[in-house]
Each structure stands twice: as structure tokens, then as C-alpha cells.
Design a protein around this motif. Structure first.
Motif, PDB file in Angstrom:
ATOM      1  N   THR A 167       0.842  -1.197   0.000  1.00  0.00           N
ATOM      2  CA  THR A 167       0.000   0.000   0.000  1.00  0.00           C
ATOM      3  C   THR A 167       0.879   1.250   0.000  1.00  0.00           C
ATOM      4  N   ASP A 168       1.913   1.230   0.840  1.00  0.00           N
ATOM      5  CA  ASP A 168       2.843   2.361   0.872  1.00  0.00           C
ATOM      6  C   ASP A 168       3.537   2.526  -0.473  1.00  0.00           C
ATOM      7  N   PHE A 169       3.953   1.386  -1.029  1.00  0.00           N
ATOM      8  CA  PHE A 169       4.666   1.443  -2.306  1.00  0.00           C
ATOM      9  C   PHE A 169       3.763   2.038  -3.386  1.00  0.00           C
ATOM     10  N   ARG A 170       2.505   1.593  -3.395  1.00  0.00           N
ATOM     11  CA  ARG A 170       1.574   2.119  -4.392  1.00  0.00           C
ATOM     12  C   ARG A 170       1.401   3.630  -4.236  1.00  0.00           C
ATOM     13  N   ALA A 171       1.253   4.071  -3.012  1.00  0.00           N
ATOM     14  CA  ALA A 171       1.060   5.510  -2.772  1.00  0.00           C
ATOM     15  C   ALA A 171       2.276   6.298  -3.274  1.00  0.00           C
ATOM     16  N   GLU A 172       3.432   5.727  -3.018  1.00  0.00           N
ATOM     17  CA  GLU A 172       4.675   6.373  -3.437  1.00  0.00           C
ATOM     18  C   GLU A 172       4.753   6.455  -4.975  1.00  0.00           C
ATOM     19  N   VAL A 226       8.016  -8.885  -8.946  1.00  0.00           N
ATOM     20  CA  VAL A 226       6.993  -8.799  -9.979  1.00  0.00           C
ATOM     21  C   VAL A 226       5.686  -8.216  -9.446  1.00  0.00           C
ATOM     22  N   HIS A 227       5.444  -8.348  -8.150  1.00  0.00           N
ATOM     23  CA  HIS A 227       4.243  -7.725  -7.601  1.00  0.00           C
ATOM     24  C   HIS A 227       4.368  -6.197  -7.661  1.00  0.00           C
ATOM     25  N   ARG A 228       5.580  -5.701  -7.405  1.00  0.00           N
ATOM     26  CA  ARG A 228       5.798  -4.261  -7.513  1.00  0.00           C
ATOM     27  C   ARG A 228       5.797  -3.812  -8.984  1.00  0.00           C
ATOM     28  N   GLN A 229       6.301  -4.673  -9.871  1.00  0.00           N
ATOM     29  CA  GLN A 229       6.226  -4.335 -11.303  1.00  0.00           C
ATOM     30  C   GLN A 229       4.773  -4.098 -11.705  1.00  0.00           C
ATOM     31  N   ALA A 230       3.889  -4.984 -11.213  1.00  0.00           N
ATOM     32  CA  ALA A 230       2.472  -4.843 -11.566  1.00  0.00           C
ATOM     33  C   ALA A 230       1.927  -3.519 -11.044  1.00  0.00           C
ATOM     34  N   VAL A 231       2.296  -3.146  -9.826  1.00  0.00           N
ATOM     35  CA  VAL A 231       1.836  -1.875  -9.261  1.00  0.00           C
ATOM     36  C   VAL A 231       2.340  -0.703 -10.121  1.00  0.00           C
ATOM     37  N   ILE A 232       3.603  -0.771 -10.543  1.00  0.00           N
ATOM     38  CA  ILE A 232       4.174   0.308 -11.364  1.00  0.00           C
ATOM     39  C   ILE A 232       3.372   0.453 -12.664  1.00  0.00           C
ATOM     40  N   TYR A 233       3.082  -0.663 -13.320  1.00  0.00           N
ATOM     41  CA  TYR A 233       2.339  -0.578 -14.579  1.00  0.00           C
ATOM     42  C   TYR A 233       0.911  -0.087 -14.348  1.00  0.00           C
ATOM     43  N   GLU A 234       0.314  -0.491 -13.232  1.00  0.00           N
ATOM     44  CA  GLU A 234      -1.042  -0.007 -12.917  1.00  0.00           C
ATOM     45  C   GLU A 234      -1.045   1.505 -12.744  1.00  0.00           C
ATOM     46  N   GLU A 235      -0.091   1.999 -11.973  1.00  0.00           N
ATOM     47  CA  GLU A 235      -0.076   3.440 -11.684  1.00  0.00           C
ATOM     48  C   GLU A 235       0.346   4.241 -12.918  1.00  0.00           C
ATOM     49  N   TRP A 236       1.217   3.686 -13.699  1.00  0.00           N
ATOM     50  CA  TRP A 236       1.646   4.278 -14.971  1.00  0.00           C
ATOM     51  C   TRP A 236       0.417   4.474 -15.865  1.00  0.00           C
TER      52      TRP A 236
END
Lengths: 331, 398
Positions: free
Chosen positions: B5-10, B67-77
């Protein structure tokens, strides 16, 4: 050695649950209470109710295996829907939950929430999964846009056999006099409608995955053994591409069904699993009919039994509420 | 979970602060040089946080994200409506995937960090006579003092007109047949003997090209892996096209479906009800493709990749892209008729749905057509008999 249709992410306990269920149901898939002695009805329910404990994720391989054998056991909807909903209610009836979990009483579950007319009089009709001999009928009742969960004993309804296209499980039709429903017959729980829908979606998704898996396995064996034009029909590209499409759809639905099982709080994922897996199963079983040729049309071959179970599942879960959930932004 | 959650917010805050605005308006008028600058600037901005190549280890210039963080990056992108990096798929995926696997230390040091930082790469695999049957390739690399001279023709090579380097397959043993005797090279695109002609696509973009090679020079140090063993190296390159690159497309497709659903509001009557039903079906399917990709990623993290799942994922995400963009085009009303006139591709899910739909076949054809993937799965996973054909199949490049 895993087969292509095995789910790759099962842990050792889940694999054991699959293996035991596979053995028991191979010996008799028509037993309506298969698995009672093994505690199936209580997998995923708190041991305080005399149940097995574990999580819904542990129940998932059992649900898939029941679909795979097109089995009649009420374990799926008892352990997957009735027991967890009752256990999560505001004042859980521990004795009743224990009786359901140990198989002393059987429960039937409504296929869909039932609108209750506000004016009195007249009967309402509820089509349900589970036989006429079920001691209780679990049915979400909608009145004035609020949902209550009815748990109706035999004296609150008249039950008859429902002659369903799905011959692999018992279905029943219940005639209910709304004025006979009183507070004693209602279960109170927070977010009841969502919890009921989520549980139903997860159960039907996994059952559909198992049903499709059986049809696909039969098709692959047939493709290797049946010869035309002097060679196995599975060697023709037009044939093999259709088999791969069936495998692909199965694997996608299997992943989302197990991931939905692992996250009980995600109602949107459960809706996705139910919609995808049930449509997938109708597709895969339909392909199995075509790829078996005329044999696939026969009652005896059993492909039709799978197709009918798959379509029954799809009819139940392909509803407006799931369409609405899937087109609303995730929170 | 809190971590995520923190990573996504960031990540969301970062994209809000750094994503370019008005780029869609500026794009139609950009010439090649301006387009290259625009892509490079955005790549380097993303690179400050490792978001351009989130899957590449930090020591090689990537983000080193799981890869879970990769998915978050692409979602936020996607959520930020920020441009995709269409100039760099080979630089960001194929180059690290191949060179880090088989390259010499010199090759890794010289090429990988630079690729992640914006040198443009293309791929020279397919030829006019070698598409799905890639082993039929005829481009020749002749041994000379200190290296090779290459002669032949390559086709369907994305961004070759803007590329600095090429990942090239050429025949080094004229006596050997089929997949034997092929070598895998790095080739400098800025030299005599390399001529590039862009090919106009039905989208209007000139994204892929023909490459004519007439004695182009490749020094000794540019051989990747062993001489005559390039076929095996190429399998690794193609695997990168069936794997991580799919995550971005899946996230972009899913996010678009969520937005299309949200646009319906509460209306569940008439046409809205019909559209909702189909969007729900596509959304459920997209969630299933995403779950399958997540399982595959978890399996790979355990070192337990089940064979054939990459082929299945490639079919799944490319056909999902085609079906989603096709439906979005159909329900977009008369705006779907309008050609936005983009000279340059701006992502496979750009929101110009009809153009996206036309481009979507790029994915069902490139990197091994859906039909080639189906053959692979049928024969190697399900054990169905082969149809007789002379050799192994591979795919065309992007």
C-alpha cells in the motif's frame, strides 16, 4: 509429475485434500453425503464449531474435485456457503453449525436471492441446489431493498423434486408462504448480501473448473486414441488448436478461481472467478462434445452430463449483480 | 500488504509529479528526431526511479523490483495516463534478457546499462522467406579477419530506422541446415552496408521496417554466445517476449476496462445494460489472465516454471488485448471512426481504440504467432502428435 490441468500453486495440504477427495469420489460420486465422515462439511470453518478448521483456500481443491467427478455431495455448498455464513452471523447457533458440519443435517441453498412481496398472501417459489430431504433451506430474502438470510426448516416450506438439466446433483423447488417466515427463521450478519454472493461465486467457480477439467481430460485421451484417415485425430492442427484453446481457458479460470478462494474479502475477484469459470466450463464442455464427434452426443459417454452441470452453474452465476460488480471500480 | 500500500502511494505520487502532460496533442506533429527525444526524455525520467525497466536488476540500471511491484508500477503508470515506451521494447526487454543470460562481461558492461538508459535497439530475426519458419533464414555472415561481413535481408523489425544496434540472427555455417549453423550477433546500425526502409502499417504508423544488409561489419566481440549456436540463444530472447512484457499489457487492458465500466455509472437500462454485460465478461476474463500471470510469476520466483505456460500467457494477453480494444472501438460511437493521425505509436492501449485494435494483431502475430504457440502447447504440453514438417518453429520479431 504434474499434469497440465493440475493447479500449479497447491501446497502439500491442499494436494492431499485433492488426492483423498479424488479417491473417495472415484469410488462413488453419487453419494449425496460423500465425505461426511472425513469432515468435508467443516473444512474452512472454525474448530470451535466442531469443524475441521483451515481456510477457504483449503476447501478449494475439494470443490474442484467434486466438479471433476460431477459428484452429488452436498459438501460443496455446505462447507463453502452455509456453514461459513452461519458461523459469521451475529449470534451463531453453534449446535446447528455442528450438526451441519458433521452431516447430521443437510441444507439446500437457493440458486438466487428471492424477492419477498410486501403485501401478504400468495406463495413464493425458490429453486435450490440440494435435495427435498434437506432439513433446512438457506435463502437470501429481499424485502424493501434490504436482504435477510432465511434459514427455513421443513415446516416452513413445501419441497418437491426439481427435474433439472443437471442430473449430477439434486435440485429441489420450495414453495414458501412468506407470512410463515418469522424472526426465528432469519440469520443476521453484517454485509450479508455481499458475503452470500461471494461464497456462492467462489463455490460455483471451482466446481466449474473441475467440471471443465474432466471434459478436457476425456478429450485429450480421445484425441490420442481415436484414429481417422489412418492416424490419431489429435494430430490434425484444426483439432489440436481447439484442444489448446480449451486448456488455455481452463488454466486462466483455474488461476482466478483459486486466487479468489485465497482472498475471501475480495468480492470483485470472486465475481470475476464465477463469471469467467462458468462461461469457460460451458465452452470447454461444448468443445468436448464436438471433439468427440457423435459419441459426444450420447447420454452414455457422459460429456453431456458435464456440459449440463457446466451450464447449470453458468445460469446460476451469470446474473446482473455480478455484471454490476465487475463494471464498478474496485475499492 | 501495508508495504505494498505504501509502495503504491509512493508510485502514484511519483507519476502525478512527473508524468508529462499534453503529450497526446504534441505527438502528431513530431518528426522522428522529436519523437526520439520525447521517448528518451521520458525513459530517463522513469529511469531515475527504476520504473523504465522495473524487472532489470539495479546493478544493470533497472529498478530490481519484484513482480508484484512491477504490476503496481504498470497499474499506476496506466492510471496516470502517461506515455508508454514504444521505442524501447527491445532495449528494455530483449537486450537485458539475452545479454545478461549469455553475454560476456564486456558485452554486459558495454550494452545493457546503455540500453536501459536509452540506446535504441531493434531485432533482426524474420526474413521475407522466414517468418513462423524462422529456421529457414538465409541472411549470411561470412567469416573474415577479425569478424564477419553480413549480407541479406531482414523484415518486421520495429524501430529499426531509429535504432543504434540490432540483435541479429545470421547463418554462419553454409553447410549446416535449419537451426544448425545460425549465430546470434550484436550489429551496429550506423554503418555502410545497412539500409533501413520503414513499412507503413494499417494503423498509419511506420513502426516496423525492412533492413537490407550488404557486407555490414560485425567485429569478433559482438558475437553473442557460441558461433553456430545462435538458435538456442534466440529461444531465450523469444521467451522474454512471452513473459514480462505481457504484464504491462495486462495491467493497461485491465485498467482500461475498469474505466470503461465506471463510465457507465449506474445506468443499467437499454444499450448500457448490453454494454455492461459484455464489459463484465471481458473484465472477468482480464482478471483471469492477470491471475494466471501472477501464478506464473510466483512459480518462476520459486524456480518452478511449468513448461508451456509462457506460450499460453502470450496467446492469452495478446487475444485479450485484441478483444478489449475491439469492443472499446465498437462502443466508442462515431469517435471510433476518426483517425487521430498519430505518426508514432503511443502504446497498445492508447485510448484511440480503433487504432489500438488495428495494432493489436501485432501481438497475436509477433514473437511466434498464436498458431505457433498453440502447436507448441499441443505437442509439448498435451503430447498430441506432430504434423509432419521439416523443423522446429519459432516466430517473427517485434
Amino acid at each position: 509429475m504434474t499434469e497440465p490441468w493440475d493447479y500449479s500453486e497447491l501446497n502439500a495440504d491442499q494436494r492431499e485434500i485433492w488426492d483423498v477427495a479424488d479417491k473417495v469420489l472415484s469410488a462413488g460420486h453419487e453419494d449425496p453425503v460423500a465425505g461426511t465422515a472425513l469432515g468435508w462439511m467443516g473444512i474452512g470453518t472454525d474448530p470451535q464449531f466442531g469443524a475441521m478448521g483451515g481456510t477457504f483456500a483449503d476447501l478449494a481443491p475439494l470443490l474442484e474435485c467434486v466438479g471433476y467427478h460431477a459428484a452429488a455431495t452436498c459438501a460443496t455448498w455446505t462447507a463453502g456457503i452455509a456453514v461459513p455464513l452461519l458461523a459469521a452471523s451475529e449470534h451463531p447457533d453453534a449446535a446447528l453449525i455442528e450438526q451441519l458440519a458433521d452431516g447430521r443435517h443437510r441444507v439446500a441453498i437457493a440458486a438466487a436471492p428471492l424477492p419477498v412481496p410486501t403485501d401478504t398472501g400468495g406463495e413464493i417459489v425458490c429453486d435450490s441446489l440440494g435435495g427435498v430431504d434437506a432439513a433446512y433451506l438457506l435463502v437470501p430474502l429481499i424485502r424493501d431493498q434490504s436482504v435477510m438470510l432465511g434459514l427455513l426448516p421443513a415446516d416452513r416450506r413445501v419441497a418437491e423434486d426439481l427435474r433439472s438439466i443437471d442430473i449430477s446433483r439434486p435440485w429441489s423447488r420450495h414453495h414458501i408462504d412468506p407470512s410463515a417466515i418469522d424472526a426465528k427463521n432469519l440469520v443476521r450478519a453484517p454485509d450479508l448480501a455481499a458475503a452470500w454472493r461471494c461464497a456462492r461465486n467462489r463455490v460455483f467457480a471451482l466446481d466449474s473448473v473441475g467440471t471443465a477439467r474432466a471434459a478436457l481430460q476425456k478429450t485429450v485421451s480421445y484425441a490420442l486414441q481415436r484414429e481417422q484417415f489412418g492416424r490419431p485425430i489429435g494430430g490434425f492442427q484444426a483439432y489440436k488448436h481447439r484442444v489448446v484453446d480449451a486448456l488455455l481457458r481452463l488454466k486462466l479460470a483455474q488461476s482466478v478461481a483459486y486466487r479468489a478462494a485465497a482472498d475471501p474479502s475480495d468480492g470483485r475477484l470472486a465475481a470475476a472467478a464465477a463469471v469467467e469459470a462458468s462461461a469457460m466450463a460451458s465452452f470447454v464442455c461444448g468443445e468436448a462434445v464436438q471433439l468427440h464427434g457423435a459419441i459426444g452426443l450420447t447420454w452414455e459417454a457422459g460429456i453431456g452430463t458435464l456440459l449440463k452441470r457446466a451450464r447449470a452453474n453458468e445460469i446460476v452465476v451469470d446474473d446482473r449483480a455480478n455484471a454490476m460488480t465487475l463494471t464498478t471500480s474496485p475499492s | 500488504m501495508d508495504d505494498m500500500t505504501d509502495f503504491r502511494a509512493e508510485v502514484r505520487a511519483w507519476f502525478d509529479a512527473h508524468a508529462p502532460h499534453d503529450w497526446k496533442l504534441a505527438l502528431p506533429n513530431m518528426n522522428n528526431a522529436e519523437y526520439g527525444d520525447f521517448q528518451c526524455k521520458w525513459l530517463r525520467t522513469l529511469g531515475t526511479r527504476g520504473f523504465a525497466a522495473p524487472h532489470v536488476p539495479v546493478e544493470w540500471g533497472g529498478g530490481g523490483y519484484d513482480v508484484h511491484r512491477q504490476a503496481v508500477i504498470y497499474e499506476e503508470w496506466t492510471r496516470a495516463d502517461a506515455p508508454a515506451l514504444n521505442l524501447y521494447p527491445v532495449s528494455l526487454f530483449h537486450v537485458p534478457g539475452t545479454i545478461l543470460a549469455v553475454g560476456t562481461s564486456w558485452q554486459k558492461d558495454t550494452f545493457v546499462r546503455a540500453a536501459v538508459d536509452g540506446t535504441v535497439w531493434c531485432q533482426g530475426f524474420s526474413e521475407p522467406g522466414a517468418g513462423s519458419d524462422l529456421a529457414a533464414l538465409r541472411t549470411r555472415a561470412d567469416r573474415v579477419e577479425g569478424g564477419w561481413r553480413v549480407t541479406g535481408q531482414k523484415i518486421w523489425s520495429s524501430n529499426a530506422d531509429l535504432a543504434d544496434h540490432c540483435l541479429l540472427l545470421a547463418r554462419t555455417d553454409p553447410e549446416a541446415t535449419r537451426s544448425q549453423g545460425i549465430s546470434y550477433f550484436i550489429m551496429d546500425m550506423h554503418q555502410q552496408g545497412v539500409e533501413v526502409r520503414p513499412i507503413r502499417q494499417s494503423t498509419g504508423h511506420e513502426e516496423f521496417c525492412e533492413i537490407f544488409l550488404d557486407g555490414a561489419w560485425i567485429p569478433e566481440a559482438y558475437l553473442l554466445g557460441e558461433e553456430n549456436r545462435g538458435w538456442q540463444v534466440a529461444q531465450g530472447t523469444l521467451a522474454t517476449e512471452r513473459g514480462p512484457v505481457g504484464l504491462e499489457i495486462i495491467e493497461r487492458t485491465r485498467t482500461s476496462l475498469i474505466e470503461l465500466g465506471a463510465a457507465l455509472g449506474d445506468d443499467d437500462t437499454g444499450r448500457a445494460a448490453v454494454v455492461r454485460q459484455e464489459l463484465a465478461r471481458l473484465t472477468a476474463h482480464a482478471e483471469a489472465v492477470r491471475a494466471f500471470a501472477a501464478d506464473m510469476v510466483d512459480g518462476a520466483a520459486r524456480g518452478d516454471a511449468s513448461f508451456g505456460s509462457a506460450s499460453l500467457l502470450k496467446i492469452a494477453f495478446s487475444e485479450l488485448l485484441r478483444d478489449m480494444t475491439g469492443y472499446a472501438s465498437l462502443i466508442s460511437g462515431l469517435s471510433g471512426l476518426v483517425d487521430p493521425g498519430q505518426r508514432h505509436q503511443v502504446g497498445f492501449v492508447s485510448g484511440d481504440w480503433t487504432i489500438d485494435w488495428l495494432g493489436s494483431w501485432g501481438w497475436t502475430i509477433a514473437a511466434g504467432t498464436s498458431e505457433v504457440q498453440r502447436n507448441i502447447v499441443a505437442e509439448q504440453v498435451l503430447g498430441l502428435p506432430r504434423e509432419s514438417r521439416p523443423g522446429a518453429q519459432m516466430g517473427v520479431n517485434r
